[in-house]
Write a protein that holds these residues in place. Structure first.
Motif, short mmCIF file in Angstrom:
data_model
loop_
_atom_site.label_atom_id
_atom_site.label_comp_id
_atom_site.label_asym_id
_atom_site.label_seq_id
_atom_site.Cartn_x
_atom_site.Cartn_y
_atom_site.Cartn_z
N PRO A 181 0.80 -1.23 0.00
CA PRO A 181 0.00 0.00 0.00
C PRO A 181 0.83 1.28 0.00
O PRO A 181 0.39 2.29 -0.53
N ASP A 182 2.05 1.26 0.58
CA ASP A 182 2.83 2.49 0.59
C ASP A 182 3.32 2.87 -0.82
O ASP A 182 3.54 4.05 -1.10
N GLN A 233 12.33 4.36 7.21
CA GLN A 233 10.96 4.01 6.84
C GLN A 233 10.38 5.12 5.99
O GLN A 233 9.25 5.56 6.19
N THR A 252 9.17 -4.98 3.25
CA THR A 252 8.42 -3.93 3.94
C THR A 252 7.35 -4.50 4.87
O THR A 252 7.22 -4.09 6.02
N SER A 253 6.57 -5.46 4.36
CA SER A 253 5.48 -6.02 5.17
C SER A 253 6.03 -6.72 6.40
O SER A 253 5.48 -6.59 7.50
N ILE A 293 7.57 -4.39 9.29
CA ILE A 293 6.59 -3.76 10.19
C ILE A 293 5.91 -4.82 11.05
O ILE A 293 5.66 -4.61 12.24
N ASN A 339 -5.73 -8.39 13.32
CA ASN A 339 -6.89 -7.85 12.59
C ASN A 339 -6.39 -7.41 11.21
O ASN A 339 -5.51 -6.56 11.12
N GLY A 340 -6.95 -8.03 10.14
CA GLY A 340 -6.43 -7.78 8.79
C GLY A 340 -5.41 -8.85 8.43
O GLY A 340 -4.44 -8.60 7.71
N GLY A 360 -5.33 -11.34 6.47
CA GLY A 360 -5.21 -11.88 5.11
C GLY A 360 -4.42 -11.00 4.17
O GLY A 360 -4.19 -11.36 3.01
N GLY A 385 -0.98 -8.19 3.24
CA GLY A 385 0.48 -8.31 3.17
C GLY A 385 1.12 -8.35 4.55
O GLY A 385 1.93 -9.24 4.86
N VAL A 386 0.78 -7.40 5.42
CA VAL A 386 1.39 -7.33 6.75
C VAL A 386 0.80 -8.43 7.65
O VAL A 386 1.53 -9.13 8.36
N SER A 406 -11.85 -10.83 5.91
CA SER A 406 -13.12 -11.15 5.24
C SER A 406 -13.14 -12.63 4.86
O SER A 406 -12.09 -13.28 4.74
N LYS A 424 -10.78 -14.75 2.57
CA LYS A 424 -9.34 -14.85 2.88
C LYS A 424 -9.07 -15.81 4.03
O LYS A 424 -7.92 -16.09 4.35
N ILE A 445 -4.32 -3.94 11.90
CA ILE A 445 -3.90 -3.33 10.63
C ILE A 445 -4.94 -2.33 10.13
O ILE A 445 -4.60 -1.17 9.93
N ASN A 455 -10.00 -0.26 12.51
CA ASN A 455 -11.40 0.12 12.36
C ASN A 455 -12.18 0.12 13.66
O ASN A 455 -13.39 0.32 13.66
N ASP A 507 -4.91 3.05 5.31
CA ASP A 507 -5.80 4.09 4.78
C ASP A 507 -6.72 3.56 3.69
O ASP A 507 -7.50 4.32 3.12
N1 LIG Z 1 4.03 2.02 9.40
C1 LIG Z 1 4.82 1.38 8.52
O1 LIG Z 1 6.02 1.48 8.48
C2 LIG Z 1 4.17 0.47 7.56
C3 LIG Z 1 4.94 -0.49 6.89
C4 LIG Z 1 4.30 -1.36 6.06
C5 LIG Z 1 2.93 -1.20 5.88
N2 LIG Z 1 2.24 -0.24 6.53
C6 LIG Z 1 0.83 -0.06 6.35
O2 LIG Z 1 0.19 -1.25 6.63
C7 LIG Z 1 -1.04 -1.20 5.97
C8 LIG Z 1 -1.48 -2.60 5.57
O3 LIG Z 1 -0.64 -3.12 4.57
P1 LIG Z 1 -1.01 -4.51 3.93
O4 LIG Z 1 0.07 -4.79 2.93
O5 LIG Z 1 -1.28 -5.52 4.98
O6 LIG Z 1 -2.38 -4.14 3.17
P2 LIG Z 1 -3.40 -5.13 2.48
O7 LIG Z 1 -2.65 -6.23 1.81
O8 LIG Z 1 -4.35 -4.27 1.70
O9 LIG Z 1 -4.16 -5.81 3.72
C9 LIG Z 1 -5.11 -5.19 4.54
C10 LIG Z 1 -6.04 -6.28 5.03
O10 LIG Z 1 -6.96 -5.73 5.98
C11 LIG Z 1 -8.21 -6.30 5.70
N3 LIG Z 1 -9.30 -5.48 6.22
C12 LIG Z 1 -9.85 -4.38 5.67
N4 LIG Z 1 -10.83 -3.90 6.48
C13 LIG Z 1 -10.87 -4.74 7.54
C14 LIG Z 1 -11.66 -4.78 8.71
N5 LIG Z 1 -12.63 -3.87 8.92
N6 LIG Z 1 -11.45 -5.76 9.61
C15 LIG Z 1 -10.49 -6.70 9.38
N7 LIG Z 1 -9.71 -6.72 8.28
C16 LIG Z 1 -9.90 -5.75 7.37
C17 LIG Z 1 -8.25 -6.40 4.19
O11 LIG Z 1 -9.23 -7.34 3.78
P3 LIG Z 1 -10.47 -7.00 2.82
O12 LIG Z 1 -9.93 -6.03 1.79
O13 LIG Z 1 -10.85 -8.33 2.26
O14 LIG Z 1 -11.50 -6.37 3.66
C18 LIG Z 1 -6.85 -6.88 3.89
O15 LIG Z 1 -6.77 -8.28 3.92
C19 LIG Z 1 -0.88 -0.26 4.80
O16 LIG Z 1 -1.80 0.81 4.86
C20 LIG Z 1 0.51 0.25 4.91
O17 LIG Z 1 0.57 1.65 4.66
C21 LIG Z 1 2.83 0.57 7.37
#
Ligand SMILES: NC(=O)c1ccc[n+]([C@@H]2O[C@H](COP(=O)([O-])OP(=O)(O)OC[C@H]3O[C@@H](n4cnc5c(N)ncnc54)[C@H](OP(=O)(O)O)[C@@H]3O)[C@@H](O)[C@H]2O)c1
Length: 336
Positions: A41-42, A101, A137-138, A141, A161-162, A164, A166-167, A187, A190, A223, A226, A248
């Motif tokens: 996502p970044d 980061q 990255t995933s 974190i 929470n979340g 399924g 990347g993280v 969901s 996943k 993650i 919400n 986001d």
């Molecule tokens: N702070 C840092 O340094 C850093 C580093 C890496 C990543 N991040 C952040 O980490 C975030 C997540 O990255 P990611 O790669 O894991 O994203 P991702 O692959 O889009 O995964 C997000 C997951 O959350 C799930 N989700 C959405 N709404 C939800 C809810 N209400 N309840 C439970 N699960 C829910 C999504 O499933 P559905 O779409 O099926 O709902 C999806 O499986 C990004 O926004 C990124 O910016 C931050």
């Protein structure tokens, strides 16, 4: 070399495959012949320039300073800067192309990319370039959340929470590797994948609210963020820890100027007064040390990257659109 280039911020339509010059290594950098890179996502944030604050944090005010997106690579060392001691040409490596980061483009979506020596590790022989590129990255974190903030011990209960995404898919495996009992929330479509990577229990967030089930956890890695902190504290043991990663949701859940930063800063300000929040860290855990931990976890089979789809370099725009749709289970990878 061939590279994906963006001259402006915007949708995936701003990305073009072009011929550009190979990057030149700084003294502490490694030039990598990229074999695979990954999407997260970044990358979307820097492509769109949203939230606007990231443009003032180093990404580039009117257009990206580095026109080539992507931060996660796996490939073969082509050459090294004069201060590099840990790698030599021919080594297979994986890691991040950015320092710290930063919210910036990292030049990974190209045939060659430079990376700081400390952001790389040798690629274990038992994982492919695609798998290795899915990690950095995933997993950095996720490792910070589970190991450094959560300080998880065997037998403790962890909720991701979340789980399924990347993280989340990495956080589930890291918590299992530390001997935790893990619940993954995501969901329905996943949840089979979340079970397959080791979660002991799964919850479909469209059917059930984990904060209202009466279960308590020693660590919640949140993650999507919400639920409010007070709702999440209902599901924490008195000595438990709540770690917000923050998502986001590709612009749907954020303020255009500042994204989820105000919520992060609020939690940091509350941290000295709420024992269930981790201590404030102004910098990430040491990247060289963290990459070494990830290499070991890959080598031992305790971490197996889950790849949903791969796309060739020319199809980076499609890969980012697919990630943005939210259906990816685990990671989306680019092959070069
Ligand atoms: N702070 C840092 O340094 C850093 C580093 C890496 C990543 N991040 C952040 O980490 C975030 C997540 O990255 P990611 O790669 O894991 O994203 P991702 O692959 O889009 O995964 C997000 C997951 O959350 C799930 N989700 C959405 N709404 C939800 C809810 N209400 N309840 C439970 N699960 C829910 C999504 O499933 P559905 O779409 O099926 O709902 C999806 O499986 C990004 O926004 C990124 O910016 C931050």
């Amino acid at each position: 070399m061939k590279a994906i280039v963006q001259d402006n911020y915007g949708s995936p339509d701003v990305l073009e495959l072009r011929e550009i010059d190979k990057p030149v290594v700084q003294d502490d950098e490694v030039l990598v012949r990229v074999r695979a890179a990954s999407v997260h996502p970044d990358v979307w944030h820097v492509m769109t320039g949203l939230p606007y604050v990231l443009r003032m944090m180093g990404a580039g005010l009117r257009r990206p300073k580095n026109p080539v997106p992507g931060t996660d690579v796996a490939g073969i060392v082509e050459s090294v800067g004069k201060h590099v001691t840990r790698f030599r040409p021919g080594d297979e490596v994986f890691g991040e192309t950015i320092r710290g980061q930063q919210w910036t483009n990292g030049g990974a979506y190209a045939e060659y990319a430079t990376a700081p020596e400390d952001a790389l590790a040798l690629k274990p022989a038992n994982v492919t370039f695609e798998q290795a590129a899915a990690v950095p990255t995933s997993a950095l974190i996720a490792l910070a959340a589970v190991r450094y903030d959560g300080k998880i011990q065997p037998g403790q209960k962890v909720l991701v929470n979340g789980a399924g995404g990347g993280v989340g898919a990495v956080a589930v495996q890291l918590a299992k590797a530390l001997g935790a009992d893990v619940t993954g929330v995501d969901s329905a479509n996943k949840l089979d994948m979340v079970r397959s990577i080791g979660a002991d229990r799964v919850i479909d967030y469209t059917q059930e609210d984990f904060t209202r089930r009466g279960e308590r956890y020693d660590l919640i890695v949140d993650i999507p963020g919400n639920h409010s902190l007070s709702d999440c504290r209902r599901a924490l043991t008195p000595g438990g820890t709540y770690v917000l990663i923050g998502h986001d949701n590709y612009g749907h859940g954020m303020r255009r100027w500042v994204g989820s930063l105000p919520r992060m800063f609020k939690l940091m300000a509350m941290s000295p007064f709420v024992s269930q929040l981790p201590d404030v860290r102004f910098s990430a855990p040491d990247k060289k040390e963290s990459m070494a931990v990830l290499k070991e976890l890959l080598e031992s089979g305790k971490l197996t990257p889950h790849i949903d789809r791969t796309y060739p370099l020319s199809e980076v725009p499609e890969a980012i659109r697919y990630l943005q749709e939210g259906h990816a289970k685990g990671k989306v990878v680019i092959t070069v």
